[in-house]
Scaffold this active site. Structure first.
Site, PDB file in Angstrom:
ATOM      1  N   LYS A 186       0.824  -1.407  -0.125  1.00  0.00           N
ATOM      2  CA  LYS A 186       0.045  -0.196   0.201  1.00  0.00           C
ATOM      3  C   LYS A 186       0.699   1.410   0.063  1.00  0.00           C
ATOM      4  O   LYS A 186       0.533   1.999  -0.790  1.00  0.00           O
ATOM      5  CB  LYS A 186      -0.889   0.118   1.238  1.00  0.00           C
ATOM      6  CG  LYS A 186      -1.878   1.396   1.258  1.00  0.00           C
ATOM      7  CD  LYS A 186      -2.895   0.918   2.293  1.00  0.00           C
ATOM      8  CE  LYS A 186      -2.289   1.380   3.576  1.00  0.00           C
ATOM      9  NZ  LYS A 186      -2.457   2.777   4.169  1.00  0.00           N
TER      10      LYS A 186
ATOM     11  N   ASP B 229      -6.828   1.122   0.874  1.00  0.00           N
ATOM     12  CA  ASP B 229      -6.969   1.065   2.523  1.00  0.00           C
ATOM     13  C   ASP B 229      -8.242   0.587   2.820  1.00  0.00           C
ATOM     14  O   ASP B 229      -9.203   0.248   2.165  1.00  0.00           O
ATOM     15  CB  ASP B 229      -6.423   2.553   2.974  1.00  0.00           C
ATOM     16  CG  ASP B 229      -7.515   3.768   2.346  1.00  0.00           C
ATOM     17  OD1 ASP B 229      -8.460   3.241   1.680  1.00  0.00           O
ATOM     18  OD2 ASP B 229      -7.350   4.707   2.906  1.00  0.00           O
TER      19      ASP B 229
END
Length: 214
Positions: free
Chosen positions: A124, A142
């Site tokens: 991420k 997320d």
């Protein structure tokens, strides 16, 4: 989990997002790519606002890997102790800074694999940096994107990797660069976890969420 929306519906959704905010930006403060990496790594299980408050003074005195090493772990801890998991995060900041100095000449690499090899930097974080700094159409999934993707049908998936693939596979190419920012901001301010703002949502009529608030 909602069903995957079709191409034409997705194009309409992102056309509306684009009309509302043509160039969405991340909300983590940074002064260069190195401070962006540090800020994103610190943001795990923390709010962007909380990270910005903690890093404001830190980045004024340590905006390169070498300056961070010179500052030292204890001083990094003092600056970021208002952030969750600050001790472990401080260790990672020092470790990744040392690797950048020793292996990359103090520069941040622009490949996902190299970024992911840094302590405290996962997929991420790497995707955020690739997208925000180098403008690669990387999708950083997320909790907000996971929620919005599954509620709406924009990008359903059982885990973050599946949602990332759904974005890459189904969202029209011309919206890919800003896709994750539009989805994050929509989840943060409109499609909230506990009380989604469905009555004022600009994609209410296209969203598949069955429990829309009145």
């Amino acid at each position: 989990m909602a069903k995957q929306l079709d191409y034409h519906t997705l194009r309409e959704i992102f056309t509306r997002f684009q009309a509302a905010d043509a160039a969405p930006k991340g909300e983590l403060d940074h002064v260069n790519v190195y401070t962006l990496v540090v800020a994103v790594a610190l943001s795990a299980q923390a709010t962007d606002a909380g990270v910005n408050k903690a890093t404001k003074a830190l980045f004024q005195i340590a905006d390169t890997p070498q300056k961070m090493l010179d500052l030292g772990e204890e001083q990094v801890i003092e600056h970021i102790k208002t952030i969750g998991l600050y001790r472990n995060k401080a260790k990672n900041v020092i470790k990744l800074s040392r690797i950048l100095v020793e292996q990359y000449g103090g520069e941040v690499p622009c490949s996902r694999a190299a970024l992911e090899s840094l302590p405290g930097v996962g997929r991420k974080t790497a995707n955020v940096v690739l997208n925000m700094w180098w403008r690669h159409p990387a999708q950083a999934v997320d909790t907000h994107i996971f929620r919005v993707g599954n509620r709406s049908g924009i990008a359903p998936g059982k885990d973050v990797d599946a949602v990332e693939r759904a974005i890459e596979d189904h969202i029209p190419v011309d919206f890919q660069l800003h896709a994750h920012h539009w989805l994050i901001l929509h989840g943060r301010y409109h499609c909230k976890a506990r009380k989604p703002q469905c009555p004022t949502c600009i994609i209410r009529d296209l969203c598949q969420f069955e429990d829309k608030t009145q």
